[in-house]
Design a protein around this motif. Structure first.
Motif, PDB file in Angstrom:
ATOM      1  N   PHE A 121       2.764  81.215   3.083  1.00 54.23           N
ATOM      2  CA  PHE A 121       3.011  82.600   3.470  1.00 54.23           C
ATOM      3  C   PHE A 121       3.158  82.701   4.980  1.00 54.23           C
ATOM      4  CE2 PHE A 121       0.998  82.543  -0.585  1.00 54.23           C
ATOM      5  CZ  PHE A 121       1.734  83.457  -1.313  1.00 54.23           C
ATOM      6  N   LEU A 122       4.319  83.143   5.417  1.00 54.56           N
ATOM      7  CA  LEU A 122       4.594  83.387   6.827  1.00 54.56           C
ATOM      8  C   LEU A 122       4.490  84.892   7.023  1.00 54.56           C
ATOM      9  CD1 LEU A 122       7.793  81.156   7.088  1.00 54.56           C
ATOM     10  CD2 LEU A 122       5.411  80.465   7.387  1.00 54.56           C
ATOM     11  N   ILE A 123       3.498  85.317   7.812  1.00 54.65           N
ATOM     12  CA  ILE A 123       3.226  86.743   7.968  1.00 54.65           C
ATOM     13  C   ILE A 123       3.527  87.138   9.410  1.00 54.65           C
ATOM     14  CG2 ILE A 123       1.497  88.562   7.803  1.00 54.65           C
ATOM     15  CD1 ILE A 123       0.087  86.871   5.657  1.00 54.65           C
ATOM     16  N   VAL A 124       4.503  88.035   9.575  1.00 54.78           N
ATOM     17  CA  VAL A 124       4.960  88.477  10.888  1.00 54.78           C
ATOM     18  C   VAL A 124       4.288  89.799  11.249  1.00 54.78           C
ATOM     19  CG1 VAL A 124       6.990  89.229  12.213  1.00 54.78           C
ATOM     20  CG2 VAL A 124       7.182  87.328  10.597  1.00 54.78           C
ATOM     21  N   SER A 125       3.884  89.911  12.527  1.00 51.04           N
ATOM     22  CA  SER A 125       3.250  91.140  12.989  1.00 51.04           C
ATOM     23  C   SER A 125       3.633  91.431  14.434  1.00 51.04           C
ATOM     24  CB  SER A 125       1.724  91.026  12.865  1.00 51.04           C
ATOM     25  OG  SER A 125       1.121  92.280  13.062  1.00 51.04           O
ATOM     26  N   ASN A 126       3.213  92.593  14.904  1.00 52.95           N
ATOM     27  CA  ASN A 126       3.439  93.014  16.291  1.00 52.95           C
ATOM     28  C   ASN A 126       2.119  93.126  17.030  1.00 52.95           C
ATOM     29  OD1 ASN A 126       6.398  93.807  16.543  1.00 52.95           O
ATOM     30  ND2 ASN A 126       5.787  94.864  14.681  1.00 52.95           N
ATOM     31  N   GLU A 127       2.157  92.842  18.309  1.00 58.41           N
ATOM     32  CA  GLU A 127       1.003  93.051  19.181  1.00 58.41           C
ATOM     33  C   GLU A 127       1.213  94.377  19.901  1.00 58.41           C
ATOM     34  OE1 GLU A 127      -1.823  91.378  19.432  1.00 58.41           O
ATOM     35  OE2 GLU A 127      -1.165  89.921  17.937  1.00 58.41           O
TER      36      GLU A 127
ATOM     37  N   THR B 219       3.036  86.403  15.536  1.00 60.46           N
ATOM     38  CA  THR B 219       2.891  87.697  16.181  1.00 60.46           C
ATOM     39  C   THR B 219       3.536  87.673  17.561  1.00 60.46           C
ATOM     40  OG1 THR B 219       1.273  89.442  16.711  1.00 60.46           O
ATOM     41  CG2 THR B 219       0.606  87.167  17.173  1.00 60.46           C
ATOM     42  N   GLY B 220       3.712  88.844  18.120  1.00 63.44           N
ATOM     43  CA  GLY B 220       4.304  88.962  19.453  1.00 63.44           C
ATOM     44  C   GLY B 220       4.778  90.384  19.680  1.00 63.44           C
ATOM     45  N   GLY B 221       5.417  90.579  20.796  1.00 63.32           N
ATOM     46  CA  GLY B 221       5.933  91.899  21.145  1.00 63.32           C
ATOM     47  C   GLY B 221       7.257  92.187  20.458  1.00 63.32           C
ATOM     48  N   ILE B 222       7.730  93.398  20.663  1.00 63.77           N
ATOM     49  CA  ILE B 222       9.021  93.802  20.120  1.00 63.77           C
ATOM     50  C   ILE B 222      10.118  92.952  20.752  1.00 63.77           C
ATOM     51  CG2 ILE B 222      10.683  95.721  20.029  1.00 63.77           C
ATOM     52  CD1 ILE B 222       8.217  97.596  19.952  1.00 63.77           C
ATOM     53  N   ARG B 223      11.035  92.463  19.928  1.00 64.12           N
ATOM     54  CA  ARG B 223      12.165  91.625  20.340  1.00 64.12           C
ATOM     55  C   ARG B 223      11.723  90.310  20.977  1.00 64.12           C
ATOM     56  NH1 ARG B 223      14.431  93.905  17.063  1.00 64.12           N
ATOM     57  NH2 ARG B 223      15.720  95.729  17.280  1.00 64.12           N
ATOM     58  N   SER B 224      10.587  89.806  20.534  1.00 62.34           N
ATOM     59  CA  SER B 224      10.103  88.523  21.053  1.00 62.34           C
ATOM     60  C   SER B 224      10.665  87.336  20.284  1.00 62.34           C
ATOM     61  CB  SER B 224       8.574  88.479  21.025  1.00 62.34           C
ATOM     62  OG  SER B 224       8.098  88.580  19.696  1.00 62.34           O
ATOM     63  N   GLY B 225      11.376  87.602  19.183  1.00 62.80           N
ATOM     64  CA  GLY B 225      11.959  86.532  18.381  1.00 62.80           C
ATOM     65  C   GLY B 225      11.143  86.170  17.153  1.00 62.80           C
ATOM     66  N   LYS B 226      10.176  87.002  16.802  1.00 60.91           N
ATOM     67  CA  LYS B 226       9.274  86.722  15.676  1.00 60.91           C
ATOM     68  C   LYS B 226      10.023  86.534  14.359  1.00 60.91           C
ATOM     69  CE  LYS B 226       7.241  90.652  15.997  1.00 60.91           C
ATOM     70  NZ  LYS B 226       7.978  91.331  17.037  1.00 60.91           N
ATOM     71  N   SER B 227      10.837  87.493  14.006  1.00 65.40           N
ATOM     72  CA  SER B 227      11.525  87.456  12.705  1.00 65.40           C
ATOM     73  C   SER B 227      12.488  86.284  12.619  1.00 65.40           C
ATOM     74  CB  SER B 227      12.264  88.761  12.450  1.00 65.40           C
ATOM     75  OG  SER B 227      11.346  89.823  12.311  1.00 65.40           O
TER      76      SER B 227
ATOM     77  N   GLU C  37      -2.573  78.651  10.632  1.00 66.67           N
ATOM     78  CA  GLU C  37      -1.777  78.496  11.844  1.00 66.67           C
ATOM     79  C   GLU C  37      -1.436  79.884  12.379  1.00 66.67           C
ATOM     80  OE1 GLU C  37       1.491  75.242  12.727  1.00 66.67           O
ATOM     81  OE2 GLU C  37       2.293  76.770  11.386  1.00 66.67           O
ATOM     82  N   ALA C  38      -1.491  80.042  13.704  1.00 69.34           N
ATOM     83  CA  ALA C  38      -1.123  81.307  14.346  1.00 69.34           C
ATOM     84  C   ALA C  38      -0.216  81.001  15.535  1.00 69.34           C
ATOM     85  CB  ALA C  38      -2.359  82.076  14.794  1.00 69.34           C
ATOM     86  N   ILE C  39       0.873  81.760  15.608  1.00 75.30           N
ATOM     87  CA  ILE C  39       1.895  81.536  16.636  1.00 75.30           C
ATOM     88  C   ILE C  39       2.149  82.858  17.347  1.00 75.30           C
ATOM     89  CG2 ILE C  39       4.292  80.844  17.050  1.00 75.30           C
ATOM     90  CD1 ILE C  39       4.021  79.316  14.274  1.00 75.30           C
ATOM     91  N   PHE C  40       2.132  82.815  18.671  1.00 75.25           N
ATOM     92  CA  PHE C  40       2.442  83.986  19.491  1.00 75.25           C
ATOM     93  C   PHE C  40       3.824  83.770  20.093  1.00 75.25           C
ATOM     94  CE2 PHE C  40       2.073  86.319  23.614  1.00 75.25           C
ATOM     95  CZ  PHE C  40       1.969  87.590  23.072  1.00 75.25           C
ATOM     96  N   MET C  41       4.741  84.679  19.819  1.00 73.12           N
ATOM     97  CA  MET C  41       6.106  84.563  20.313  1.00 73.12           C
ATOM     98  C   MET C  41       6.250  85.277  21.653  1.00 73.12           C
ATOM     99  SD  MET C  41       7.753  82.712  18.129  1.00 73.12           S
ATOM    100  CE  MET C  41       9.421  82.974  18.738  1.00 73.12           C
ATOM    101  N   VAL C  42       6.840  84.572  22.615  1.00 70.71           N
ATOM    102  CA  VAL C  42       7.094  85.120  23.949  1.00 70.71           C
ATOM    103  C   VAL C  42       8.523  84.764  24.324  1.00 70.71           C
ATOM    104  CG1 VAL C  42       6.391  85.137  26.376  1.00 70.71           C
ATOM    105  CG2 VAL C  42       4.675  84.764  24.590  1.00 70.71           C
ATOM    106  N   SER C  43       9.369  85.750  24.542  1.00 69.44           N
ATOM    107  CA  SER C  43      10.749  85.522  24.976  1.00 69.44           C
ATOM    108  C   SER C  43      11.485  84.511  24.102  1.00 69.44           C
ATOM    109  CB  SER C  43      10.770  85.063  26.443  1.00 69.44           C
ATOM    110  OG  SER C  43      10.170  86.033  27.270  1.00 69.44           O
TER     111      SER C  43
END
Length: 170
Positions: A116-122, A6-14, A154-160
């Motif tokens: 399963f890798l599940i991508v989301s937005n905060e 998970t993370g914000g828009i354009r944080s590099g999640k995908s 496992e949970a990962i928060f993407m930042v920049s």
């Protein structure tokens, strides 16, 4: 096994999730949950499609993802926000029905053998939504994210573009 990214828009999640999937499998599965609503969004979808090579098996599914042939595969679901939008629209903005349907699908997926890798937005980290429907959806997104994170190993928060591991498999 579920990994929640998970993370914000354009944080590099995908990008991060795609790289992870390719490290885990030579033939990963990609599930696109987006319905194309307008031309701008069509271009965004095209850019995502162009980023993936022939090694990917691609599915477009809007609600019932667990019905796809996913057993024993590495599966990238991108993304919860667009998946939730489909439930939210189908149930005429009903929070309870949307969340219940989403949770049922997550429960079904969590019972399948595979990764399963599940991508989301905060969504709740930015500006407060201007409209009632926007605030309802932000609440729905937050509850859905909490549910997936609780189910995930496992949970990962993407930042920049950088991963911050907030829950690790022991």
């Amino acid at each position: 096994m579920i990994t929640f990214i998970t993370g914000g828009i354009r944080s590099g999640k995908s990008r991060f999730a795609q790289e992870m999937a390719l490290r885990l499998s030579q033939a990963p599965v990609y599930i696109a949950t987006a319905r194309v609503w307008d031309e701008d969004f069509r271009q965004r979808v095209k850019r995502h499609q162009d980023e993936r090579g022939p090694e990917w098996t691609n599915y477009e599914a809007y609600t019932d993802l667990s019905q796809l042939p996913l057993q024993n595969k590495v599966v990238l679901i991108d993304c919860v926000t667009l998946w939730l939008t489909n439930f939210f629209m189908d149930f005429q903005n009903d929070l309870e029905k949307s969340l219940a349907a989403f949770r049922k699908e997550i429960d079904n997926i969590s019972q399948l053998p595979g990764t399963f890798l599940i991508v989301s937005n905060e969504l709740g980290m930015g500006l407060h939504a201007d409209t009632e429907v926007g605030r309802k959806f932000t609440d729905l997104q937050g509850w859905a994210n909490q549910y997936v994170a609780a189910k995930a190993e496992e949970a990962i928060f993407m930042v920049s573009g950088l991963p911050l591991y907030i829950k690790r498999q022991d």
